[in-house]
Each structure stands twice: as structure tokens, then as C-alpha cells.
Design an enzyme around this catalytic site. Structure first.
Site, PDB file in Angstrom:
ATOM      1  N   PRO A   2       0.790  -1.306   0.018  1.00 36.01           N
ATOM      2  CA  PRO A   2       0.158   0.051   0.189  1.00 36.01           C
ATOM      3  C   PRO A   2       0.933   1.382   0.087  1.00 36.01           C
ATOM      4  O   PRO A   2       1.822   1.427   0.903  1.00 36.01           O
ATOM      5  CB  PRO A   2      -0.769  -0.244   1.280  1.00 36.01           C
ATOM      6  CG  PRO A   2      -1.062  -1.701   1.489  1.00 36.01           C
ATOM      7  CD  PRO A   2       0.755  -1.944   1.012  1.00 36.01           C
ATOM      8  N   GLU A   3       0.640   2.305  -0.870  1.00 38.07           N
ATOM      9  CA  GLU A   3       1.334   3.582  -1.070  1.00 38.07           C
ATOM     10  C   GLU A   3       0.539   4.652  -0.643  1.00 38.07           C
ATOM     11  O   GLU A   3      -0.670   4.425  -0.053  1.00 38.07           O
ATOM     12  CB  GLU A   3       1.722   3.603  -2.383  1.00 38.07           C
ATOM     13  CG  GLU A   3       2.658   2.382  -2.716  1.00 38.07           C
ATOM     14  CD  GLU A   3       3.373   2.514  -4.432  1.00 38.07           C
ATOM     15  OE1 GLU A   3       2.984   3.629  -4.762  1.00 38.07           O
ATOM     16  OE2 GLU A   3       4.130   1.706  -4.668  1.00 38.07           O
TER      17      GLU A   3
END
Length: 273
Positions: A2-3
Site C-alpha cells: 500500500p502506497e
């Protein structure tokens, strides 16, 4: 992993369910994830009210009067809002119970983190994991002039500089590749050789790419889902990421893939110079 868009999507989804709500309990199903859970976390949070949600880079922040709970989703984690009585599954490690609902952290690989930063320790931005992070790319402090100024004399490839996080934070691998394509900058170009005019294009591309990803719920290549259990769909809009050998959406030449710092980089050699 997840960014920034995925974490911001999570923050926006969580906020209406937790802000202004009192924590009625904390359930820890292990002793920790990447690091041990804070000792006496339930004592610290039970009966306390979540005043606000925030985000710093890829860290989700739950702010209380007496400190901040710092949550990182690791490689494959996600958060959902569920009825508190929902039976836990194998990889459900933490519940923050708020009445009849629970904020549940699921982390199959256990590379995430749940940490506490007390108000008596100073601003949460001074936490050891946050203090050296660069500017937020969606805030006014992120400008082409900043990028140009801090990169003078830097020989590191621009893609690597974006991923390092000490100049600008949260521009992870997916969105760095996409932003460099939109700005027509080759990912191996030395950061110090890029002109102010080209940094103007890159700063705008980064903002536009991240904003579009947030609107589309982030990317869901593997494990990421939002707080309602839904997948993001920004991956349907990729220009280069994970499109090795496929025709460039602009010029039709095959998208190429190289390794930079043990990460895959995707680009169009014809469009990016």
C-alpha cells in the site's frame, strides 16, 4: 505494498467511523507485528476519544488528546470497519473497538506496525519513523522549485530519489513510474541534471497521478482493499506500470522494464528521454 493513495483512501474511509468516537476496547491477537505492540495499549486507549485522523507518508495517524496511534499497513495489510462481534479470521491481528463497531487491522505478512507516540514526547511528526520524511506531495510545500533546489549536485537516478522518501514522501514504486512517464522523464536520469522546467512537469505529474489514484480508490494489484472491503481500480489506468512488452498508450512502442534498487521500473524509451 500500500502506497500513499491507498493509505489516504483508508484514512478517508475510516474517518467518519472513528472521529469523535470513544474507544471501548482494544483486542490484540499477537504480541506484535513488525515491532512489539505498545505495552498497556488498551489502558492507554480505553475510554479515550479519537479526535482526528491524519496521514504522514504511508503512516495512518489516529490522534487522541494524550497522543497518537501510528499504524502502518506493511506489505499487504488493510483496515476494515466491521461490526464488533464479527469473528476474526486468521490474519486479523488488531481490533480497535468503538461501541458496536471495530476498526480491524488485517496483515497476512505481519510487516505492518501499530505504535504509540505520547503527547509528552512532543509532536508526532518528531517520532523516529516520521522525523526524516520529506514533504507531502499533495501539500503546498511540494513545488518544482523545491525539487530543483535540493537535487543540485545529486547523481542518483530520479526514480531512486523519489522512492527514498527524504525529499518527497509517499511516491512509491507504482506512482513514481507513472509520474515519470507523464512528465516524459527517463527514470535513470540523474536528479541533478533535470531542469526547473522539467521539474515543473514532474511535480504536476506527481500531484495529478496521486490525486487520480485516490479518487479511484487506489490500486489493488494484490491484497489492498478499502475499509468497506472493496478494491481500488487505478491499475486500469496505468500507462506503464506492470505493462512490460505492451504498446505504449501514447506512441505504441513496447513498454520496457528494468531493475533499479531491487525494484522494477517501467517506462517507454521513446516517450521518456
Amino acid at each position: 505494498m500500500p502506497e500513499l493513495p491507498e493509505v489516504e483512501v483508508t484514512r478517508r474511509g475510516v474517518a467518519p467511523h472513528v472521529e469523535g468516537k470513544e474507544v471501548s476496547g482494544v483486542v490484540l491477537r499477537h504480541s506484535g507485528l513488525r515491532w512489539p505492540f505498545p505495552p498497556e495499549l488498551e489502558r492507554l486507549l480505553a475510554g479515550r476519544t479519537v479526535r482526528a485522523t491524519g496521514r504522514r507518508g504511508k503512516y495512518l495517524l489516529l490522534r487522541f488528546d494524550h497522543g497518537t496511534l501510528i499504524i502502518h499497513l506493511g506489505m499487504s495489510g488493510h483496515i476494515r470497519i466491521l461490526p464488533a462481534a464479527t469473528p476474526p479470521q486468521k490474519h486479523d491481528h488488531v481490533d480497535l473497538v468503538l461501541g458496536d463497531q471495530a476498526l480491524r487491522l488485517t496483515d497476512p505478512r505481519r510487516f505492518g506496525a501499530v505504535l504509540w507516540h505520547g503527547a509528552d514526547e512532543g509532536a508526532v511528526e518528531e517520532h523516529i519513523l516520521l522525523r526524516h520524511l520529506g514533504v507531502e506531495p499533495l501539500e503546498p510545500a511540494f513545488t518544482a522549485e523545491l525539487l530543483h533546489r535540493v537535487t543540485r549536485g545529486r547523481n542518483a537516478p530520479i526514480k531512486q530519489l523519489l522512492l527514498a522518501g527524504n525529499v518527497v514522501v509517499g511516491v512509491g514504486n507504482i506512482y513514481a513510474s507513472e509520474s515519470l512517464f507523464k512528465a516524459r522523464i527517463h527514470p535513470k536520469t540523474a536528479a541533478g541534471r533535470i531542469s526547473l522546467a522539467r521539474y515543473t512537469l514532474l511535480a504536476a505529474a506527481i500531484r495529478e497521478t496521486l490525486a487520480a489514484a485516490i479518487v479511484q480508490g487506489g490500486s489493488s494489484l494484490r491484497d489492498f482493499i478499502n475499509v468497506n472491503g472493496q478494491s481500488g481500480y487505478f491499475q486500469q489506468s496505468y500507462f506503464v506500470y506492470n505493462r512490460t512488452g505492451q504498446p505504449c498508450r501514447i506512441c505504441g512502442k513496447p513498454v520496457r522494464q528494468i531493475q533499479q534498487g531491487q525494484r522494477s521500473t517501467f517506462y517507454c524509451a521513446n516517450c521518456q528521454k
